[in-house]
Scaffold this motif. Structure first.
Motif, PDB file in Angstrom:
ATOM      1  N   ASN A  95      25.472   7.668  -7.195  1.00 24.89           N
ATOM      2  CA  ASN A  95      24.406   7.399  -8.161  1.00 24.89           C
ATOM      3  C   ASN A  95      24.368   8.465  -9.260  1.00 24.89           C
ATOM      4  OD1 ASN A  95      23.180   5.017  -6.920  1.00 24.89           O
ATOM      5  ND2 ASN A  95      22.613   6.403  -5.259  1.00 24.89           N
ATOM      6  N   GLY A  96      25.467   9.155  -9.454  1.00 21.75           N
ATOM      7  CA  GLY A  96      25.563  10.158 -10.512  1.00 21.75           C
ATOM      8  C   GLY A  96      25.987  11.522 -10.010  1.00 21.75           C
ATOM      9  N   CYS A  97      25.714  11.805  -8.737  1.00 24.36           N
ATOM     10  CA  CYS A  97      26.088  13.107  -8.170  1.00 24.36           C
ATOM     11  C   CYS A  97      27.593  13.207  -7.970  1.00 24.36           C
ATOM     12  CB  CYS A  97      25.367  13.334  -6.846  1.00 24.36           C
ATOM     13  SG  CYS A  97      23.585  13.573  -7.015  1.00 24.36           S
ATOM     14  N   ILE A  98      28.042  14.431  -7.771  1.00 25.97           N
ATOM     15  CA  ILE A  98      29.456  14.697  -7.511  1.00 25.97           C
ATOM     16  C   ILE A  98      29.610  14.921  -6.019  1.00 25.97           C
ATOM     17  CG2 ILE A  98      31.352  16.302  -7.943  1.00 25.97           C
ATOM     18  CD1 ILE A  98      29.776  16.907 -10.647  1.00 25.97           C
ATOM     19  N   GLY A  99      30.305  14.020  -5.351  1.00 20.57           N
ATOM     20  CA  GLY A  99      30.457  14.077  -3.906  1.00 20.57           C
ATOM     21  C   GLY A  99      31.756  14.750  -3.502  1.00 20.57           C
ATOM     22  N   THR A 100      31.696  15.542  -2.426  1.00 21.59           N
ATOM     23  CA  THR A 100      32.876  16.239  -1.914  1.00 21.59           C
ATOM     24  C   THR A 100      32.994  15.987  -0.414  1.00 21.59           C
ATOM     25  OG1 THR A 100      31.810  18.309  -1.215  1.00 21.59           O
ATOM     26  CG2 THR A 100      32.306  18.072  -3.563  1.00 21.59           C
ATOM     27  N   SER A 101      34.066  16.445   0.172  1.00 21.42           N
ATOM     28  CA  SER A 101      34.155  16.404   1.631  1.00 21.42           C
ATOM     29  C   SER A 101      33.223  17.464   2.206  1.00 21.42           C
ATOM     30  CB  SER A 101      35.588  16.669   2.099  1.00 21.42           C
ATOM     31  OG  SER A 101      35.914  18.046   1.958  1.00 21.42           O
ATOM     32  N   GLU A 102      32.908  17.350   3.479  1.00 22.84           N
ATOM     33  CA  GLU A 102      32.035  18.330   4.127  1.00 22.84           C
ATOM     34  C   GLU A 102      32.672  19.719   4.120  1.00 22.84           C
ATOM     35  OE1 GLU A 102      30.943  16.890   7.996  1.00 22.84           O
ATOM     36  OE2 GLU A 102      30.173  15.010   7.210  1.00 22.84           O
ATOM     37  N   ALA A 103      33.961  19.778   4.396  1.00 26.57           N
ATOM     38  CA  ALA A 103      34.657  21.068   4.430  1.00 26.57           C
ATOM     39  C   ALA A 103      34.671  21.713   3.046  1.00 26.57           C
ATOM     40  CB  ALA A 103      36.081  20.889   4.951  1.00 26.57           C
ATOM     41  N   ASP A 104      34.991  20.923   2.021  1.00 22.70           N
ATOM     42  CA  ASP A 104      35.077  21.463   0.664  1.00 22.70           C
ATOM     43  C   ASP A 104      33.713  21.919   0.154  1.00 22.70           C
ATOM     44  OD1 ASP A 104      37.735  20.812   0.807  1.00 22.70           O
ATOM     45  OD2 ASP A 104      37.575  19.024  -0.443  1.00 22.70           O
ATOM     46  N   ALA A 105      32.645  21.263   0.589  1.00 19.23           N
ATOM     47  CA  ALA A 105      31.298  21.629   0.133  1.00 19.23           C
ATOM     48  C   ALA A 105      30.950  23.060   0.502  1.00 19.23           C
ATOM     49  CB  ALA A 105      30.270  20.664   0.717  1.00 19.23           C
ATOM     50  N   TRP A 106      31.403  23.518   1.671  1.00 19.75           N
ATOM     51  CA  TRP A 106      31.132  24.903   2.071  1.00 19.75           C
ATOM     52  C   TRP A 106      31.838  25.889   1.148  1.00 19.75           C
ATOM     53  CZ3 TRP A 106      27.282  26.199   4.970  1.00 19.75           C
ATOM     54  CH2 TRP A 106      26.843  25.375   6.009  1.00 19.75           C
ATOM     55  N   VAL A 107      33.069  25.593   0.769  1.00 14.75           N
ATOM     56  CA  VAL A 107      33.811  26.478  -0.134  1.00 14.75           C
ATOM     57  C   VAL A 107      33.122  26.527  -1.491  1.00 14.75           C
ATOM     58  CG1 VAL A 107      36.013  26.872  -1.304  1.00 14.75           C
ATOM     59  CG2 VAL A 107      35.991  25.981   1.032  1.00 14.75           C
ATOM     60  N   ILE A 108      32.772  25.359  -2.019  1.00 15.97           N
ATOM     61  CA  ILE A 108      32.126  25.303  -3.333  1.00 15.97           C
ATOM     62  C   ILE A 108      30.825  26.103  -3.312  1.00 15.97           C
ATOM     63  CG2 ILE A 108      31.027  23.768  -5.012  1.00 15.97           C
ATOM     64  CD1 ILE A 108      33.075  21.601  -3.981  1.00 15.97           C
ATOM     65  N   TYR A 109      30.040  25.953  -2.263  1.00 12.45           N
ATOM     66  CA  TYR A 109      28.769  26.666  -2.160  1.00 12.45           C
ATOM     67  C   TYR A 109      28.962  28.176  -2.228  1.00 12.45           C
ATOM     68  CZ  TYR A 109      24.576  28.617   0.074  1.00 12.45           C
ATOM     69  OH  TYR A 109      23.462  29.372   0.366  1.00 12.45           O
ATOM     70  N   TYR A 110      29.941  28.692  -1.494  1.00  8.50           N
ATOM     71  CA  TYR A 110      30.123  30.147  -1.453  1.00  8.50           C
ATOM     72  C   TYR A 110      30.906  30.696  -2.642  1.00  8.50           C
ATOM     73  CZ  TYR A 110      27.691  30.756   2.877  1.00  8.50           C
ATOM     74  OH  TYR A 110      26.690  30.815   3.817  1.00  8.50           O
ATOM     75  N   PHE A 111      31.436  29.811  -3.488  1.00  9.63           N
ATOM     76  CA  PHE A 111      32.064  30.259  -4.727  1.00  9.63           C
ATOM     77  C   PHE A 111      31.181  29.940  -5.930  1.00  9.63           C
ATOM     78  CE2 PHE A 111      35.642  30.866  -2.066  1.00  9.63           C
ATOM     79  CZ  PHE A 111      36.510  31.712  -2.732  1.00  9.63           C
ATOM     80  N   ALA A 112      29.959  29.491  -5.670  1.00 10.96           N
ATOM     81  CA  ALA A 112      29.062  29.124  -6.763  1.00 10.96           C
ATOM     82  C   ALA A 112      27.661  29.674  -6.543  1.00 10.96           C
ATOM     83  CB  ALA A 112      29.025  27.605  -6.920  1.00 10.96           C
ATOM     84  N   PRO A 113      27.502  30.999  -6.564  1.00  5.93           N
ATOM     85  CA  PRO A 113      26.138  31.545  -6.508  1.00  5.93           C
ATOM     86  C   PRO A 113      25.365  31.135  -7.756  1.00  5.93           C
ATOM     87  CG  PRO A 113      27.709  33.262  -7.059  1.00  5.93           C
ATOM     88  CD  PRO A 113      28.521  32.055  -6.693  1.00  5.93           C
ATOM     89  N   LEU A 114      24.068  31.381  -7.754  1.00  5.88           N
ATOM     90  CA  LEU A 114      23.250  31.028  -8.904  1.00  5.88           C
ATOM     91  C   LEU A 114      23.807  31.652 -10.181  1.00  5.88           C
ATOM     92  CD1 LEU A 114      19.640  31.367  -7.422  1.00  5.88           C
ATOM     93  CD2 LEU A 114      21.112  29.342  -7.541  1.00  5.88           C
ATOM     94  N   GLU A 115      23.740  30.890 -11.257  1.00  7.92           N
ATOM     95  CA  GLU A 115      24.208  31.274 -12.591  1.00  7.92           C
ATOM     96  C   GLU A 115      25.712  31.100 -12.780  1.00  7.92           C
ATOM     97  OE1 GLU A 115      22.111  31.767 -15.033  1.00  7.92           O
ATOM     98  OE2 GLU A 115      20.457  31.624 -13.594  1.00  7.92           O
ATOM     99  N   THR A 116      26.416  30.612 -11.763  1.00  4.79           N
ATOM    100  CA  THR A 116      27.838  30.313 -11.945  1.00  4.79           C
ATOM    101  C   THR A 116      27.992  29.236 -13.011  1.00  4.79           C
ATOM    102  OG1 THR A 116      28.359  30.867  -9.646  1.00  4.79           O
ATOM    103  CG2 THR A 116      29.928  29.462 -10.807  1.00  4.79           C
ATOM    104  N   LYS A 117      28.979  29.403 -13.873  1.00  4.37           N
ATOM    105  CA  LYS A 117      29.203  28.437 -14.953  1.00  4.37           C
ATOM    106  C   LYS A 117      29.857  27.165 -14.418  1.00  4.37           C
ATOM    107  CE  LYS A 117      29.730  32.010 -18.501  1.00  4.37           C
ATOM    108  NZ  LYS A 117      30.651  32.623 -19.494  1.00  4.37           N
TER     109      LYS A 117
END
Length: 314
Positions: free
Chosen positions: A264-286
């Motif tokens: 519905n507009g969001c960007i979906g990832t796999s469960e495993a990849d979501a953890w990597v993205i989260y820890y490489f994207a702290p607040l203010e990440t571009k």
């Protein structure tokens, strides 16, 4: 004679100091140990070297609470601002462990997981390193040069550090249609929106709500038709072109939808990849979300992607 005796004692004292110093350095992190409720604090030369979990294991459902307790406790002991993201990046094995809670990874290993929240992240006796100021600065510099890049028609999310690609993940994107969503109370364009912005929020214990009918749900049917509880994996909220439009980066429990215009507009990832993205994207990440049809594949060939949003016709 007295002079000789005095010199002898001075020499002996110097030898003792050298010997004691060598013993202290060789003792490593075992110099001083202090126990608390569930961790073993190990110090060396007045600086914190590591933490050893002593009394209990930590599961996914208690993971964030535990990390918060560590950050709150040891932030005052470091010369830099300690954070969850910095702590985990200093212990990359944690990300690997979290990735392996992915339902489809477990199924590939003939292990069915009904409730991911009950899975163990830290076993009893696991060791966590508190980074020194040098490592902390290196990680923080990495954060400052990180870019999340999403190319919609390519169904790709990339993580850049400076000009280097660290990760390349398949994603699903929004559908090319409009629909009424009960959550917003109006007709919405479901296409994923393009633009530049930043990461503005992390939802570490998300509620799963169907935007079509605004109903919360607690279980999900997987690609193999099995039903499981919903996992606890952070959602990452974006602000694009100065607007928070509810466009999230979050895991999908149906990996078969990756590489498709399905959301519905969001960007979906796999469960495993979501953890990597989260820890490489702290607040203010571009972050940049683009719609580029002309790309270069891994073999170096220039290709034209399918125009999934029919933008050339408009």
């Amino acid at each position: 004679m007295k002079k000789f005796v005095l010199l002898f004692y001075v020499f002996a004292a110097l030898l003792l100091i050298v010997f004691a110093s060598a013993c202290f350095e060789n003792s490593g992190a075992k110099t001083l140990t202090k126990k608390t409720n569930n961790i073993n604090q190990v110090y060396h030369k007045d600086s914190l070297v590591n933490l050893v979990l002593l009394k209990k294991e930590i599961t996914v459902e208690n993971y964030f609470q535990f990390l918060d307790s560590l950050v709150n406790k040891y932030d005052s002991l470091t010369s830099y601002k300690l954070s969850e993201h910095l702590l985990v990046r200093a212990n990359p094995w944690i990300i690997d462990t979290l990735q392996n809670t992915d339902y489809y990874r477990r199924i590939a290993q003939d292990s069915f997981v009904y409730n991911q929240k009950k899975m163990i992240v830290f076993a009893k006796g696991a060791t966590l390193v508190i980074p020194d100021s040098i490592l902390a600065e290196k990680i923080q510099n990495s954060f400052n040069t990180t870019l999340i890049d999403v190319n919609i028609p390519e169904f790709k999310l990339r993580i850049y550090e400076a000009n280097n690609i660290l990760y390349d993940f398949p994603v699903r994107v929004g559908r090319d249609e409009k629909a009424y969503l009960e959550m917003s109370g109006r007709i919405q364009d479901l296409k994923t929106k393009t633009g530049k912005g930043r990461i503005v929020n992390h939802v570490r214990n998300p509620r799963y709500v169907n935007p079509v009918n605004n109903h919360e749900y607690f279980v999900t049917k997987r690609d193999d038709e099995r039903v499981t509880k919903l996992p606890q994996i952070p959602f990452v909220e974006t602000e694009i072109n100065g607007v928070r439009n509810g466009q999230l980066i979050h895991p999908t429990t149906n990996a078969v939808t990756l590489g498709k215009a399905y959301s519905n507009g969001c960007i979906g990832t796999s469960e495993a990849d979501a953890w990597v993205i989260y820890y490489f994207a702290p607040l203010e990440t571009k972050i940049e979300i683009r719609y580029d049809l002309n790309v270069v594949n891994k073999e170096g060939d220039s290709i034209i992607l399918k125009d999934i949003y029919s933008k050339k016709e408009k």
